[in-house]
Design a protein around this motif. Structure first.
Motif, PDB file in Angstrom:
ATOM      1  N   ALA A 210      -4.429   7.144 -13.695  1.00  8.72           N
ATOM      2  CA  ALA A 210      -3.150   7.105 -12.986  1.00  8.72           C
ATOM      3  C   ALA A 210      -3.367   7.573 -11.547  1.00  8.72           C
ATOM      4  CB  ALA A 210      -2.157   8.010 -13.688  1.00  8.72           C
ATOM      5  N   LYS A 211      -2.599   6.965 -10.629  1.00 11.00           N
ATOM      6  CA  LYS A 211      -2.709   7.328  -9.206  1.00 11.00           C
ATOM      7  C   LYS A 211      -2.535   8.829  -9.002  1.00 11.00           C
ATOM      8  CE  LYS A 211      -0.431   3.141  -7.451  1.00 11.00           C
ATOM      9  NZ  LYS A 211      -1.553   2.368  -7.019  1.00 11.00           N
ATOM     10  N   GLU A 212      -1.539   9.390  -9.720  1.00 13.33           N
ATOM     11  CA  GLU A 212      -1.206  10.804  -9.500  1.00 13.33           C
ATOM     12  C   GLU A 212      -2.398  11.705  -9.809  1.00 13.33           C
ATOM     13  OE1 GLU A 212       0.561   8.613 -11.185  1.00 13.33           O
ATOM     14  OE2 GLU A 212       2.236   8.363  -9.794  1.00 13.33           O
ATOM     15  N   VAL A 213      -3.148  11.331 -10.844  1.00 12.17           N
ATOM     16  CA  VAL A 213      -4.308  12.144 -11.246  1.00 12.17           C
ATOM     17  C   VAL A 213      -5.372  12.093 -10.145  1.00 12.17           C
ATOM     18  CG1 VAL A 213      -6.167  12.335 -12.957  1.00 12.17           C
ATOM     19  CG2 VAL A 213      -3.837  11.723 -13.682  1.00 12.17           C
ATOM     20  N   VAL A 214      -5.622  10.880  -9.638  1.00  6.11           N
ATOM     21  CA  VAL A 214      -6.650  10.730  -8.589  1.00  6.11           C
ATOM     22  C   VAL A 214      -6.203  11.484  -7.340  1.00  6.11           C
ATOM     23  CG1 VAL A 214      -8.130   9.099  -7.360  1.00  6.11           C
ATOM     24  CG2 VAL A 214      -7.134   8.422  -9.544  1.00  6.11           C
ATOM     25  N   ARG A 215      -4.913  11.397  -7.007  1.00  3.73           N
ATOM     26  CA  ARG A 215      -4.402  12.110  -5.817  1.00  3.73           C
ATOM     27  C   ARG A 215      -4.630  13.596  -5.943  1.00  3.73           C
ATOM     28  NH1 ARG A 215       1.363   9.076  -5.497  1.00  3.73           N
ATOM     29  NH2 ARG A 215       0.479   7.037  -5.112  1.00  3.73           N
ATOM     30  N   GLN A 216      -4.339  14.131  -7.127  1.00  2.00           N
ATOM     31  CA  GLN A 216      -4.512  15.574  -7.308  1.00  2.00           C
ATOM     32  C   GLN A 216      -5.972  15.967  -7.084  1.00  2.00           C
ATOM     33  OE1 GLN A 216      -2.459  16.154 -10.960  1.00  2.00           O
ATOM     34  NE2 GLN A 216      -0.775  17.238  -9.949  1.00  2.00           N
ATOM     35  N   GLU A 217      -6.875  15.150  -7.617  1.00  4.29           N
ATOM     36  CA  GLU A 217      -8.305  15.438  -7.424  1.00  4.29           C
ATOM     37  C   GLU A 217      -8.689  15.416  -5.951  1.00  4.29           C
ATOM     38  OE1 GLU A 217      -9.882  13.547 -11.580  1.00  4.29           O
ATOM     39  OE2 GLU A 217     -10.735  12.779  -9.710  1.00  4.29           O
ATOM     40  N   LEU A 218      -8.035  14.527  -5.207  1.00  4.00           N
ATOM     41  CA  LEU A 218      -8.374  14.403  -3.783  1.00  4.00           C
ATOM     42  C   LEU A 218      -7.658  15.449  -2.926  1.00  4.00           C
ATOM     43  CD1 LEU A 218      -8.177  10.504  -3.606  1.00  4.00           C
ATOM     44  CD2 LEU A 218     -10.227  11.860  -3.149  1.00  4.00           C
ATOM     45  N   GLY A 219      -6.735  16.191  -3.558  1.00  2.00           N
ATOM     46  CA  GLY A 219      -5.968  17.201  -2.812  1.00  2.00           C
ATOM     47  C   GLY A 219      -4.818  16.593  -2.030  1.00  2.00           C
ATOM     48  N   TRP A 220      -4.368  15.390  -2.429  1.00  2.00           N
ATOM     49  CA  TRP A 220      -3.217  14.760  -1.776  1.00  2.00           C
ATOM     50  C   TRP A 220      -1.972  15.039  -2.624  1.00  2.00           C
ATOM     51  CZ3 TRP A 220      -5.275   9.001  -1.391  1.00  2.00           C
ATOM     52  CH2 TRP A 220      -6.458   8.976  -0.634  1.00  2.00           C
ATOM     53  N   PRO A 221      -0.757  15.069  -1.980  1.00  2.00           N
ATOM     54  CA  PRO A 221       0.460  15.243  -2.779  1.00  2.00           C
ATOM     55  C   PRO A 221       0.562  14.141  -3.831  1.00  2.00           C
ATOM     56  CG  PRO A 221       0.973  15.311  -0.432  1.00  2.00           C
ATOM     57  CD  PRO A 221      -0.473  14.916  -0.547  1.00  2.00           C
ATOM     58  N   ALA A 222       0.887  14.523  -5.064  1.00  2.00           N
ATOM     59  CA  ALA A 222       0.897  13.538  -6.148  1.00  2.00           C
ATOM     60  C   ALA A 222       2.149  12.672  -6.122  1.00  2.00           C
ATOM     61  CB  ALA A 222       0.767  14.253  -7.488  1.00  2.00           C
ATOM     62  N   ASP A 223       3.259  13.239  -5.578  1.00  6.26           N
ATOM     63  CA  ASP A 223       4.554  12.596  -5.800  1.00  6.26           C
ATOM     64  C   ASP A 223       5.082  11.830  -4.585  1.00  6.26           C
ATOM     65  OD1 ASP A 223       4.661  14.828  -4.313  1.00  6.26           O
ATOM     66  OD2 ASP A 223       6.402  15.728  -5.317  1.00  6.26           O
ATOM     67  N   ARG A 224       4.303  11.688  -3.530  1.00  5.18           N
ATOM     68  CA  ARG A 224       4.793  10.956  -2.358  1.00  5.18           C
ATOM     69  C   ARG A 224       4.168   9.564  -2.309  1.00  5.18           C
ATOM     70  NH1 ARG A 224       7.006  14.603   1.785  1.00  5.18           N
ATOM     71  NH2 ARG A 224       6.687  13.117   3.487  1.00  5.18           N
ATOM     72  N   LEU A 225       4.909   8.608  -1.779  1.00  6.96           N
ATOM     73  CA  LEU A 225       4.333   7.289  -1.545  1.00  6.96           C
ATOM     74  C   LEU A 225       3.113   7.478  -0.636  1.00  6.96           C
ATOM     75  CD1 LEU A 225       5.325   4.228  -2.105  1.00  6.96           C
ATOM     76  CD2 LEU A 225       5.696   4.214   0.357  1.00  6.96           C
ATOM     77  N   THR A 226       1.976   6.906  -1.040  1.00 10.25           N
ATOM     78  CA  THR A 226       0.727   7.194  -0.322  1.00 10.25           C
ATOM     79  C   THR A 226       0.197   5.945   0.373  1.00 10.25           C
ATOM     80  OG1 THR A 226       0.259   8.923  -1.920  1.00 10.25           O
ATOM     81  CG2 THR A 226      -1.611   8.131  -0.624  1.00 10.25           C
ATOM     82  N   LEU A 227       0.032   6.090   1.697  1.00 12.98           N
ATOM     83  CA  LEU A 227      -0.443   4.959   2.498  1.00 12.98           C
ATOM     84  C   LEU A 227      -1.881   5.212   2.904  1.00 12.98           C
ATOM     85  CD1 LEU A 227       2.511   4.993   5.095  1.00 12.98           C
ATOM     86  CD2 LEU A 227       2.506   3.961   2.810  1.00 12.98           C
ATOM     87  N   VAL A 228      -2.737   4.214   2.723  1.00  9.59           N
ATOM     88  CA  VAL A 228      -4.102   4.322   3.255  1.00  9.59           C
ATOM     89  C   VAL A 228      -4.201   3.361   4.431  1.00  9.59           C
ATOM     90  CG1 VAL A 228      -6.540   3.809   2.819  1.00  9.59           C
ATOM     91  CG2 VAL A 228      -5.247   5.160   1.175  1.00  9.59           C
ATOM     92  N   LEU A 229      -4.622   3.916   5.577  1.00 11.43           N
ATOM     93  CA  LEU A 229      -4.740   3.140   6.819  1.00 11.43           C
ATOM     94  C   LEU A 229      -6.214   3.063   7.196  1.00 11.43           C
ATOM     95  CD1 LEU A 229      -3.600   1.947   9.507  1.00 11.43           C
ATOM     96  CD2 LEU A 229      -3.077   4.275  10.219  1.00 11.43           C
ATOM     97  N   VAL A 230      -6.743   1.832   7.314  1.00  8.51           N
ATOM     98  CA  VAL A 230      -8.180   1.671   7.587  1.00  8.51           C
ATOM     99  C   VAL A 230      -8.401   0.442   8.480  1.00  8.51           C
ATOM    100  CG1 VAL A 230      -8.561   0.388   5.410  1.00  8.51           C
ATOM    101  CG2 VAL A 230     -10.485   1.495   6.498  1.00  8.51           C
TER     102      VAL A 230
END
Ligand code: UDP
Length: 375
Positions: A193-213
């Motif tokens: 699940a996205k939330e699990v990966v976010r937690q591992e990365l130290g990102w907020p789990a519950d916010r819409l997450t944008l990756v800009l590259v």
């Protein structure tokens, strides 16, 4: 060399990040398909062998691509059978010694090019040595004539549009196969699940997450786009990957940010970062877009290289997998639209996932092995 465990020589160059990612994905797929049945090496032909000024291609690419008008003019003026034939006639003697030296130092049973700019001269020397020569095209839809060498033994293309382009240029359909663009196996493996990966990365789990590259070089108005998203104070976390653009990373790190943000330089864990994201904002690089499809990420394309990336924008739009937003304010308005209409975000997410070709790298591996075994 023996054909029992064939040795593959892959030619690429670090002009951007896409060619290297594609070669790595193919070699990885070969390891999965033929664990003890092959060996491989990759050579950055331009850096290691090409005579000056071509040996500076990896350094020149980010500089040249900063001038899109000049890049586009060059691309379009050189794109055609006559122009390419002339360029190749002029370049072949210039390349000849370099290609021979490379093949002497890297003997192999097959040569596979994953770059447009060396195919004819390399194939000529390879064929003189009675070895097969294949090309894996890593642009998606707008394919420059340079890619297509009618005398190659095999040309593996990513889309039906690319195959059509080959047919228009008179390529024999028997030597072309549509496989998709090769993407690393890790993009195809994530089930967490996205939330699990976010937690591992130290990102907020519950916010819409944008990756800009912005591709491997952090290209296009990445900074202005990041600033516009921050100034709009959208309810999101913003992850910015600057690639090899170290100066941009340093500038972004000194900004006073209003929203949760995470800034990275060149990352080695793109599959994980994409798996944790909800939306990808990117220049229209074919590698990054194909990875987004496999991850099931809708894409906002904020920039494209004239020429080879123009078709990628049309492809994404026609399939409903994202939006074209060449101004930072347009990126913000697409995001606002998706935040206020989550159903539209879901639709784009599903459209993106439907374009995924997770089998591409393995199919390419099998086709290349088939070619070397048949010779
Ligand atoms: N990439 C990466 N780390 C980074 C930035 C980019 O691994 O920090 C990879 C990205 O996942 C993709 C490739 O570099 O596989 C970029 O290829 P693309 O065709 O999108 O653009 P290019 O850089 O070749 O113009």
């Amino acid at each position: 060399m023996t054909n029992e465990t064939p040795h593959f020589l892959f030619l690429f160059s670090d002009t951007g990040g896409g060619h290297r990612s594609a070669v790595d994905a193919i070699i990885e797929a070969m390891q999965l398909e033929y664990p003890d049945g092959f060996s491989a090496e990759k050579v950055d032909f331009f850096k290691q062998y090409a005579p000056p000024p071509l040996n500076f291609a990896p350094e020149l690419y980010p500089m040249m691509s900063k001038n899109p008008t000049l890049w586009g003019m060059n691309y379009h003026l050189s794109d055609g059978k006559r122009q390419v034939a002339l360029a190749m006639r002029a370049a072949t003697p210039y390349y000849y010694i370099a290609v021979r030296k490379m093949l002497n130092e890297h003997p192999s049973d097959i040569v596979v090019s994953v770059h447009p700019l060396m195919n004819v001269p390399v194939r000529q020397v390879v064929h003189r040595r009675k070895l097969p020569f294949a090309t894996v095209i890593t642009d998606m839809v707008s394919i420059h004539t340079f890619w297509f060498d009618a005398k190659a033994d095999l040309i593996l293309v990513p889309t039906e549009q690319a195959r059509q382009r080959g047919l228009e240029l008179g390529i024999d359909p028997k030597i072309m196969q549509v496989c998709g663009l090769p993407v690393a196996n890790k993009f195809c493996q994530n089930t967490r699940a996205k939330e699990v990966v976010r937690q591992e990365l130290g990102w907020p789990a519950d916010r819409l997450t944008l990756v800009l590259v912005g591709g491997g070089e952090g290209m296009g108005p990445l900074e202005a786009t990041a600033a516009a998203i921050d100034n709009a104070e959208l309810p999101v976390s913003l992850v910015i990957i600057t690639g090899r653009n170290q100066k941009l990373k340093e500038r972004l790190e000194t900004r006073c940010w209003k929203i949760p943000h995470f800034i990275y330089g060149f990352v080695q864990n793109m599959p994980e970062l994409m798996a944790a994201a909800d939306v990808l904002i990117t220049k229209a690089g074919p590698g990054t877009i194909s990875e987004a499809f496999i991850t099931g990420l809708p894409v906002i394309l904020y920039n494209r290289q004239p020429g080879q990336e123009e078709g990628n924008v049309l492809y994404v739009l026609s399939e409903g997998a994202g939006s074209w937003a060449p101004e930072p304010a347009m990126v913000v308005s697409v995001l606002k639209n998706w935040i206020h209409h989550p159903d539209r975000l879901i639709e784009a997410t599903e459209a993106s996932r439907s374009l995924a070709r997770p089998e591409a790298a393995r199919q390419i591996a099998r086709s290349l092995m088939g070619l070397v075994k048949a010779k």
